[in-house]
Design a protein around this motif. Structure first.
Motif, PDB file in Angstrom:
ATOM      1  N   GLY A 216      46.741  57.541  45.504  1.00 29.28           N
ATOM      2  CA  GLY A 216      46.410  56.642  46.613  1.00 29.28           C
ATOM      3  C   GLY A 216      45.151  55.832  46.382  1.00 29.28           C
ATOM      4  N   ASP A 217      44.337  56.193  45.363  1.00 28.49           N
ATOM      5  CA  ASP A 217      43.162  55.385  45.041  1.00 28.49           C
ATOM      6  C   ASP A 217      43.613  54.014  44.538  1.00 28.49           C
ATOM      7  OD1 ASP A 217      41.480  57.391  45.773  1.00 28.49           O
ATOM      8  OD2 ASP A 217      41.030  58.086  43.743  1.00 28.49           O
ATOM      9  N   ARG A 218      42.762  52.999  44.737  1.00 27.43           N
ATOM     10  CA  ARG A 218      43.151  51.618  44.428  1.00 27.43           C
ATOM     11  C   ARG A 218      42.246  51.012  43.361  1.00 27.43           C
ATOM     12  NH1 ARG A 218      43.744  48.928  50.301  1.00 27.43           N
ATOM     13  NH2 ARG A 218      41.519  49.398  50.376  1.00 27.43           N
ATOM     14  N   LEU A 219      42.810  50.034  42.638  1.00 28.16           N
ATOM     15  CA  LEU A 219      42.091  49.391  41.552  1.00 28.16           C
ATOM     16  C   LEU A 219      42.102  47.880  41.708  1.00 28.16           C
ATOM     17  CD1 LEU A 219      43.882  51.954  40.266  1.00 28.16           C
ATOM     18  CD2 LEU A 219      42.668  51.275  38.209  1.00 28.16           C
ATOM     19  N   VAL A 220      41.041  47.235  41.201  1.00 28.84           N
ATOM     20  CA  VAL A 220      40.955  45.780  41.132  1.00 28.84           C
ATOM     21  C   VAL A 220      40.565  45.394  39.710  1.00 28.84           C
ATOM     22  CG1 VAL A 220      40.326  45.548  43.570  1.00 28.84           C
ATOM     23  CG2 VAL A 220      38.520  45.758  41.831  1.00 28.84           C
ATOM     24  N   THR A 221      40.658  44.114  39.397  1.00 28.93           N
ATOM     25  CA  THR A 221      40.252  43.650  38.074  1.00 28.93           C
ATOM     26  C   THR A 221      38.725  43.715  37.943  1.00 28.93           C
ATOM     27  OG1 THR A 221      40.213  41.366  38.877  1.00 28.93           O
ATOM     28  CG2 THR A 221      42.226  42.123  37.805  1.00 28.93           C
ATOM     29  N   PHE A 222      38.279  44.115  36.770  1.00 27.94           N
ATOM     30  CA  PHE A 222      36.847  44.207  36.506  1.00 27.94           C
ATOM     31  C   PHE A 222      36.251  42.848  36.168  1.00 27.94           C
ATOM     32  CE2 PHE A 222      33.368  44.939  33.383  1.00 27.94           C
ATOM     33  CZ  PHE A 222      32.455  45.497  34.261  1.00 27.94           C
ATOM     34  N   GLY A 223      37.067  41.977  35.600  1.00 28.68           N
ATOM     35  CA  GLY A 223      36.568  40.661  35.203  1.00 28.68           C
ATOM     36  C   GLY A 223      36.256  40.599  33.718  1.00 28.68           C
ATOM     37  N   SER A 224      36.257  39.395  33.183  1.00 30.59           N
ATOM     38  CA  SER A 224      36.007  39.176  31.759  1.00 30.59           C
ATOM     39  C   SER A 224      34.765  38.313  31.575  1.00 30.59           C
ATOM     40  CB  SER A 224      37.207  38.467  31.113  1.00 30.59           C
ATOM     41  OG  SER A 224      38.408  39.159  31.365  1.00 30.59           O
ATOM     42  N   GLU A 225      34.309  38.250  30.349  1.00 29.36           N
ATOM     43  CA  GLU A 225      33.162  37.401  30.040  1.00 29.36           C
ATOM     44  C   GLU A 225      33.532  35.946  30.286  1.00 29.36           C
ATOM     45  OE1 GLU A 225      30.113  36.463  26.311  1.00 29.36           O
ATOM     46  OE2 GLU A 225      31.760  37.900  26.089  1.00 29.36           O
ATOM     47  N   SER A 226      32.670  35.252  31.015  1.00 25.86           N
ATOM     48  CA  SER A 226      32.917  33.848  31.408  1.00 25.86           C
ATOM     49  C   SER A 226      34.176  33.720  32.258  1.00 25.86           C
ATOM     50  CB  SER A 226      33.025  32.947  30.173  1.00 25.86           C
ATOM     51  OG  SER A 226      31.829  32.995  29.422  1.00 25.86           O
ATOM     52  N   ASP A 227      34.604  34.841  32.875  1.00 21.97           N
ATOM     53  CA  ASP A 227      35.752  34.866  33.805  1.00 21.97           C
ATOM     54  C   ASP A 227      37.061  34.455  33.147  1.00 21.97           C
ATOM     55  OD1 ASP A 227      34.179  35.615  36.084  1.00 21.97           O
ATOM     56  OD2 ASP A 227      33.407  33.571  36.105  1.00 21.97           O
ATOM     57  N   LYS A 228      37.167  34.618  31.821  1.00 21.00           N
ATOM     58  CA  LYS A 228      38.417  34.358  31.126  1.00 21.00           C
ATOM     59  C   LYS A 228      38.719  35.515  30.174  1.00 21.00           C
ATOM     60  CE  LYS A 228      38.625  29.307  31.231  1.00 21.00           C
ATOM     61  NZ  LYS A 228      38.788  28.085  30.431  1.00 21.00           N
ATOM     62  N   PRO A 229      39.934  36.034  30.251  1.00 22.43           N
ATOM     63  CA  PRO A 229      41.076  35.538  31.021  1.00 22.43           C
ATOM     64  C   PRO A 229      41.182  36.061  32.467  1.00 22.43           C
ATOM     65  CG  PRO A 229      41.796  37.311  29.605  1.00 22.43           C
ATOM     66  CD  PRO A 229      40.333  37.092  29.307  1.00 22.43           C
ATOM     67  N   PHE A 230      40.233  36.907  32.893  1.00 20.77           N
ATOM     68  CA  PHE A 230      40.389  37.498  34.225  1.00 20.77           C
ATOM     69  C   PHE A 230      39.124  37.335  35.054  1.00 20.77           C
ATOM     70  CE2 PHE A 230      43.075  40.049  31.336  1.00 20.77           C
ATOM     71  CZ  PHE A 230      44.306  39.693  31.855  1.00 20.77           C
ATOM     72  N   VAL A 231      39.332  36.947  36.293  1.00 25.36           N
ATOM     73  CA  VAL A 231      38.234  36.908  37.258  1.00 25.36           C
ATOM     74  C   VAL A 231      38.152  38.270  37.936  1.00 25.36           C
ATOM     75  CG1 VAL A 231      38.422  34.436  37.648  1.00 25.36           C
ATOM     76  CG2 VAL A 231      39.791  35.998  39.034  1.00 25.36           C
ATOM     77  N   PRO A 232      37.011  38.653  38.494  1.00 29.46           N
ATOM     78  CA  PRO A 232      36.871  39.979  39.081  1.00 29.46           C
ATOM     79  C   PRO A 232      37.451  40.060  40.503  1.00 29.46           C
ATOM     80  CG  PRO A 232      34.802  38.809  39.250  1.00 29.46           C
ATOM     81  CD  PRO A 232      35.718  37.921  38.473  1.00 29.46           C
ATOM     82  N   GLY A 233      37.773  41.285  40.906  1.00 27.54           N
ATOM     83  CA  GLY A 233      38.125  41.565  42.290  1.00 27.54           C
ATOM     84  C   GLY A 233      39.562  41.343  42.690  1.00 27.54           C
ATOM     85  N   LYS A 286      43.708  49.342  54.534  1.00 27.43           N
ATOM     86  CA  LYS A 286      44.417  50.604  54.386  1.00 27.43           C
ATOM     87  C   LYS A 286      45.201  50.911  55.663  1.00 27.43           C
ATOM     88  CE  LYS A 286      41.430  52.966  51.041  1.00 27.43           C
ATOM     89  NZ  LYS A 286      40.609  54.175  50.774  1.00 27.43           N
ATOM     90  N   PRO A 287      46.389  51.468  55.516  1.00 24.82           N
ATOM     91  CA  PRO A 287      47.155  51.825  56.720  1.00 24.82           C
ATOM     92  C   PRO A 287      46.472  52.952  57.483  1.00 24.82           C
ATOM     93  CG  PRO A 287      48.238  52.672  54.741  1.00 24.82           C
ATOM     94  CD  PRO A 287      47.123  51.780  54.266  1.00 24.82           C
ATOM     95  N   ARG A 288      46.519  52.879  58.792  1.00 25.83           N
ATOM     96  CA  ARG A 288      45.898  53.920  59.607  1.00 25.83           C
ATOM     97  C   ARG A 288      46.725  55.201  59.549  1.00 25.83           C
ATOM     98  NH1 ARG A 288      44.279  50.635  65.175  1.00 25.83           N
ATOM     99  NH2 ARG A 288      42.797  49.163  64.186  1.00 25.83           N
TER     100      ARG A 288
END
Length: 336
Positions: A216-233, A286-288
């Motif tokens: 049930g724990d959740r994950l988001v993107t960490f982000g890359s250097e100069s935001d490429k190829p991935f932006v954070p969050g 999150k669902p109540r």
């Protein structure tokens, strides 16, 4: 009548007289000198015409009915075409409504994360590059799209741009086996790397082998250097299984992605990264938890129990001594 010179002359004379009368009648208008004769003829021949009209009316009515039937059939066909067009329009409206809902949700996610996005539509599945999980979108270099830009939708991370054409681009989906993205756990900030496994959950390797993780724990993107190829969050998914820790340097998790990769339609390419890391702000609420119902048990004494109690009291009353001689005090025998 025999065909003789006299009969021919008579016919020509009658025709000439008829034309002369017609000419005089037309020029005379309402004051025509033959108006009286016409009225007399109408008086004589009117009943006959009326009878003939009555006799012929059924035929005329039948012809009129056939003509009206054809007109009604034509109107019916026109209405059927209009109904079919209306149904097609309603279907198109439903599809447009669904796309508008997707776009609104995606814009809301982009607003929460402060992502500058370029909206796009998935127009094809697969590509010539040989990737097993790719889609083609209808934006390209002319729209400001570049290689290694993050692609998301209303649910979360979709993938990254790998190939850019003038008007289209290829996106490698996050569930492709060649796809890898850095992740961060919600709350604990534990870092890891998620890899695609096709139609199976994402496989995440946490850098901390002793990290406390639960289903049930959740994950988001960490982000890359100069935001490429991935932006954070950008939301990635929810932990569905945790491998037992074997004392290794890393810990393996299996994550169910937020995005359904087989039902992609409206997506957004992040053309401008956020000024600061949104961290967990983009994750859905999150669902109540559903409250556990409380059961209250009330015990009511039965009538039989009251009767037993009464009988018990009565039996005790019956056993109580009524004669003073039966008291517990010792009796003294008197000797004569």
């Amino acid at each position: 009548m025999r065909d003789t010179k006299e009969s021919r002359l008579l016919l020509v004379l009658l025709i000439a007289v008829a034309f002369a009368l017609i000419t005089v009648d037309i020029r005379g208008g309402r004051n025509s000198p033959v108006d009286g004769a016409r009225q007399a003829a109408a008086t004589v021949f009117g009943p006959v015409e009326d009878g003939l009209s009555s006799a012929v009316d059924p035929v005329g009515n039948a012809v009129s009915a056939i003509r009206d039937s054809g007109e009604r059939h034509s109107r019916l066909a026109t209405l059927e075409k209009e109904n079919a067009a209306l149904k097609a329009k309603l279907g198109s409206d439903d599809r447009s409504r669904s796309r508008l809902n997707q776009l609104d949700s995606m814009l809301k996610l982009a607003g929460e994360g402060q992502y500058g996005i370029k909206g796009a539509q998935v127009v094809a599945i697969g590509s010539a590059q040989g990737f097993s999980w790719t889609v083609t979108i209808d934006v390209g270099a002319s729209d400001g799209i570049k290689r290694d830009m993050t692609v998301l939708n209303a649910d979360g991370l979709v993938g990254r741009v790998t190939t850019v054409g003038p008007d289209t681009s290829t996106v490698l989906l996050a569930n492709d086996p060649d796809f890898t993205v850095g992740t961060r756990m919600e709350g604990s900030d534990e870092l890891g790397f998620a890899s695609g496994q096709g139609d199976r959950p994402l496989r995440v390797q946490l850098l901390n082998g002793k990290a406390e993780v639960k289903k049930g724990d959740r994950l988001v993107t960490f982000g890359s250097e100069s935001d490429k190829p991935f932006v954070p969050g950008v939301p990635v998914g929810v932990v569905s299984r945790v491998d037992p820790s074997g004392g290794g340097l890393t810990r393996t998790l299996y994550v169910t992605p937020y995005v359904s990769f087989t039902k992609l339609d409206i997506v957004g390419v992040v053309v401008q990264a956020p000024k600061k890391d949104p961290r967990d702000e983009v994750l859905p609420s999150k669902p109540r938890p559903v409250p556990t119902p409380t059961v209250t048990v009330t015990v009511t004494p039965s009538a039989g129990a009251n009767q037993d109690g009464g009988q018990s009291d009565q039996s005790q009353s019956d056993q109580s001594p009524s004669d003073p001689s039966q008291t517990d005090e010792p009796q003294t025998d008197e000797q004569p």
